[in-house]
Design an enzyme around this catalytic site. Structure first.
Site, mmCIF file in Angstrom:
data_model
loop_
_atom_site.group_PDB
_atom_site.id
_atom_site.type_symbol
_atom_site.label_atom_id
_atom_site.label_comp_id
_atom_site.label_asym_id
_atom_site.label_seq_id
_atom_site.Cartn_x
_atom_site.Cartn_y
_atom_site.Cartn_z
ATOM 1 N N LYS A 189 0.730 -1.212 0.052
ATOM 2 C CA LYS A 189 0.006 -0.100 -0.121
ATOM 3 C C LYS A 189 0.925 1.332 0.108
ATOM 4 O O LYS A 189 1.962 1.348 0.603
ATOM 5 C CB LYS A 189 -0.725 0.012 1.250
ATOM 6 C CG LYS A 189 -1.804 1.114 1.443
ATOM 7 C CD LYS A 189 -2.625 0.950 2.673
ATOM 8 C CE LYS A 189 -3.565 2.252 2.854
ATOM 9 N NZ LYS A 189 -2.714 3.346 3.015
ATOM 10 N N LYS A 226 7.136 0.525 1.815
ATOM 11 C CA LYS A 226 8.096 -0.321 0.857
ATOM 12 C C LYS A 226 9.092 0.108 0.381
ATOM 13 O O LYS A 226 10.418 -0.629 -0.113
ATOM 14 C CB LYS A 226 6.871 -0.861 0.057
ATOM 15 C CG LYS A 226 6.288 0.082 -1.122
ATOM 16 C CD LYS A 226 5.534 -0.577 -2.003
ATOM 17 C CE LYS A 226 4.967 0.694 -2.769
ATOM 18 N NZ LYS A 226 4.435 1.980 -2.005
ATOM 19 N N LYS A 261 5.496 8.869 -7.008
ATOM 20 C CA LYS A 261 6.407 9.820 -5.986
ATOM 21 C C LYS A 261 7.783 9.757 -6.310
ATOM 22 O O LYS A 261 8.678 10.652 -5.715
ATOM 23 C CB LYS A 261 6.076 9.081 -4.543
ATOM 24 C CG LYS A 261 4.778 9.334 -3.921
ATOM 25 C CD LYS A 261 4.263 9.130 -2.599
ATOM 26 C CE LYS A 261 5.119 7.781 -2.112
ATOM 27 N NZ LYS A 261 4.640 6.734 -2.438
ATOM 28 N N ASP A 304 -1.517 -0.023 -4.167
ATOM 29 C CA ASP A 304 -2.937 0.187 -3.857
ATOM 30 C C ASP A 304 -3.970 -0.389 -4.766
ATOM 31 O O ASP A 304 -4.990 -1.059 -4.512
ATOM 32 C CB ASP A 304 -3.037 1.579 -3.670
ATOM 33 C CG ASP A 304 -2.492 2.229 -2.458
ATOM 34 O OD1 ASP A 304 -1.315 2.365 -2.631
ATOM 35 O OD2 ASP A 304 -3.176 2.396 -1.269
#
Length: 733
Positions: free
Chosen positions: A8, A13, A39, A126
């Site tokens: 998620k 991670k 990101k 996700d």
């Protein structure tokens, strides 16, 4: 070893992956880490906090001939080679498409995974869409780890990731296990343990919450680099050794949603879904007291009527593309410009279809149609980079180009790519209209074929585009009519318009506006000036337009569409004459045409009387053909009405004079030909293979209007019936 680490967003991670890479590098392994998250922070700790160019930014800024692999690979701590796929700005573009493009670039530039001992993919999990599922595809990741925490939503995401992994297990299982990254001070790993047991996965590493992670990140370092002897570093070293030899891998066995909470919180039993099985346990029916009611809620207005094409309404296969249908309407507006928001190829294909009808009209009918031969169409020229990063800026630039040409209106029609990535044409329109009073800029939502078929695009362009220009303050005046629902791709549309205009001119009636063919913005604005409206075709599209204008503009319509044949012309013209008080002029004009019609039919009768005629047609209104056949003495032995994307209402005034069938099939046609042996077969497209030799002629999908349409074809049948039933050259073999 090629390893994908999913989890998620925000679960940690990237920290886990970077520390695993550092631990592997400390063991002397050659490691490549690829961040697959918009990101682009996966490799930040390995690179000492350096901000590097992402692959997608690189693709956007560097021409293809100058792209080299060493410009997107960066060496970090311990010799780990780092790359970041990157992504578009939040809220625009398609990040999943970006991942696909990044991997395609790796392949094109020759990145070889064999040059490394371990390749790590750090992937947002996700939603495992097609783009983010690339590392799961054959040839990429061999092993998958899922990072989770004790939080319900983290486990929920892990369960969804299992569903995605299960879709790529054709060549065997690839799951190595779960990595538990504790997030809270009061750690309670029991929910994750219950989940792991339920899905049959081991927890290969349990990382406790530790302030050392934060302290290492403030130094822009991994924990392995900042605290090489810390207990947490030992966990990553153990995880690295296990990653190199993961042992037997496990199949994906996601839990059904109904059993997920039970598995995590221990409130009941929890079965799991085996890959390949369909369906989930049906939720129990709530008690009557639990069912919400609408008591006390305000009464809501009914939803607006849907204006759907026949294909959409009947859930038929799509006939063409809504984008192309909308373009076919908007380019007809003389002083407007259409901006096609999409790839250049979409605009090219749509304009070629329009051009083909213009060329056909020029060759066959010697008519120049400027809107067909040179449509005012500009493409925003979306490419792969625009699809990834969003096309609003590109569309804004194209709108400025269009406005520089000083049109009276600009129509923005969207293609599939712009619809898929969720571009907002209204935002681009607002950007170019700020601080000025431009011409009308109107977005038309077609999104390629996402909105429907060709006719759905025509409907959307008529209502969202052309009808939006109508000035509601205009009032009806004078002897004027509007014409609606002409077929813009029919090469006889101008001929039909001239025939109709000539008939009306004899009654002193002028055409106010053609909706929408060869119309100006000013004519569309004055649409309501005509007290009467005429449909060119009363098919499904014509009825949709008629219903819309009756509802939104209180428009009055003539009872019948453009007339084809003598009887229809008499009925049509007298209806209009009664509306405008012109019955005497209409009666005198029709008497002249009726006399000529009878003379022509009588001249054809000796050569056609008794001829057996069979008709197979996509058109659902064929009385004009039947009239010509009966007036020349022909025997109509069978009529077959085919399923059509244009209409669904067969109608005739000759009931009882012939046998007919709707939903006609090829098998029915062949059986009828063998049984009835007609002298002449009429159909829209002449079949190449028939069970018997028969003379055949084509029926125009859009017939010429006026008194003599059917007799004009009947003269052709006379010549056709003189030809041999079987051409002599067929016997030469």
């Amino acid at each position: 070893m090629k390893i994908a680490i999913y989890g998620k967003g925000g679960i940690g991670k990237s920290t886990v992956t970077a520390n695993l890479a550092a631990a592997l590098a400390a063991e002397g392994r050659r490691v490549l880490q690829i961040g697959c998250d918009p990101k682009h922070d996966s490799t930040r700790l390995l690179l000492g906090g350096r901000v590097t160019t992402t692959i997608l930014d690189f693709m956007r800024e560097v021409p293809p001939m100058e792209q080299r692999l060493d410009r997107i690979l960066h060496q970090g701590y311990g010799g780990v080679v780092c790359a970041e796929a990157g992504g578009p700005e939040p809220g625009i573009g398609c990040a999943g498409r970006g991942i696909l493009s990044a991997f395609a670039l790796f392949d094109r530039l020759g990145l070889r995974s064999d040059d490394f001992d371990v390749v790590l993919y750090d992937v947002l999990g996700d939603v495992v869409c097609g783009g983010f599922a690339v590392p799961l595809r054959q040839g990429f990741a061999d092993v998958v780890y899922i990072v989770t925490s004790e939080e319900f939503m983290a486990v929920y995401a892990a369960n969804n990731i299992l569903r995605g992994v299960g879709n790529f297990e054709q060549n065997g299982p690839r799951l190595a296990g779960l990595i538990l990254n504790s997030r809270g001070d009061g750690e309670n790993p029991e929910p994750v343990r219950r989940f792991a047991q339920a899905v049959g996965l081991p927890i290969v590493c349990h990382l406790p919450r530790s302030d050392r992670f934060r302290r290492a990140e403030t130094r822009h370092q991994t924990l392995v680099q900042a605290f090489p002897t810390a207990p947490e570093t030992g966990l990553f070293r153990e995880l690295a050794r296990r990653a190199l030899d993961p042992g037997p891998l496990h199949p994906a066995r996601p839990l059904p949603e109904a059993g997920l909470e039970a598995a995590i919180f221990g409130t009941g039993s929890s079965g799991f879904v085996q890959p390949g099985r369909t369906g989930e346990p049906r939720p129990s029916r709530p008690a009557a007291d639990d069912i919400p009611t609408t008591a006390g809620l305000p009464t809501l207005p009914p939803p607006p009527a849907l204006r759907l094409s026949k294909s959409m309404l009947c859930r038929e296969p799509l006939h063409g593309c809504a984008f192309a249908g909308a373009i076919g309407i908007t380019v007809q507006i003389r002083d407007g410009i259409t901006v096609a928001h999409g790839p250049r190829s979409c605009a090219h294909i749509a304009s070629r279809a329009i051009l083909a009808s213009g060329i056909h009209s020029r060759i066959r009918r010697n008519r120049l149609l400027p809107r067909q031969l040179a449509p005012a169409l500009i493409s925003s020229d979306m490419n792969e980079g625009v699809v990834i990063h969003g096309g609003t800026d590109k569309l804004t630039h194209t709108l400025h180009q269009a406005l520089a040409l000083r049109p009276r209106a600009v129509f923005v029609v969207t293609t599939c790519p712009s619809g898929v990535i969720g571009d907002d044409p209204a935002a681009a329109i607002r950007a170019v209209t700020t601080g000025r009073t431009p011409p009308r800029l109107l977005p038309i939502a077609t999104d390629g074929n996402l909105a429907g078929d060709y006719m759905q695009g025509v409907i959307n362009a008529c209502i969202e585009g052309a009808a939006a220009l109508i000035d509601r303050s205009v009032r009806p005046e004078g002897n004027r009519v509007n014409i609606l629902a002409e077929k813009n791709i029919a090469n006889n549309a101008e001929t039909n318009f001239e025939i109709v205009s000539d008939l009306l001119k004899h009654l002193g009636i002028a055409v106010n506006c053609r909706f929408v063919r060869n119309a100006s913005v000013a004519e569309l604005r004055r649409f309501r000036r005509a007290p009467l409206n005429l449909l060119a075709h009363e098919d499904h599209f014509g009825r949709v337009l008629r219903d819309y204008f009756r509802e939104h503009h209180q428009a009055v319509f003539a009872a019948h569409p453009f007339p084809v044949g003598m009887t229809e012309t008499e009925r049509w013209l007298m209806d209009i004459a009664r509306f405008f008080g012109k019955t005497e002029s209409a009666a005198a004009l029709l008497a002249t045409h009726r006399q000529r019609y009878r003379a022509l039919a009588q001249g054809l009768r000796p050569r056609l009387a008794g001829t057996k005629l069979m008709i197979v047609s996509y058109g659902h209104d064929i009385d004009w053909l039947l009239e010509a056949a009966f007036d020349t003495g022909m025997d109509v032995v069978r009529v077959g009405i085919l399923n059509s994307s244009q209409d669904d209402l067969f109608r005739t005034r000759f009931t009882g004079r012939f046998s007919w069938a709707t939903g006609y099939t090829r098998e029915q046609r062949d059986a009828d030909l063998l049984r009835l042996r007609p002298d002449l077969l009429l159909c829209n497209y002449i079949p190449t293979e028939l069970p018997v030799a028969v003379r055949a002629d084509s029926i125009p999908l859009c017939p010429d209007v006026g008194c003599y349409s059917g007799l004009a074809l009947a003269r052709r049948w006379v010549d056709l019936l003189k030809t041999p039933l079987r051409e002599g050259w067929r016997d030469d073999a």
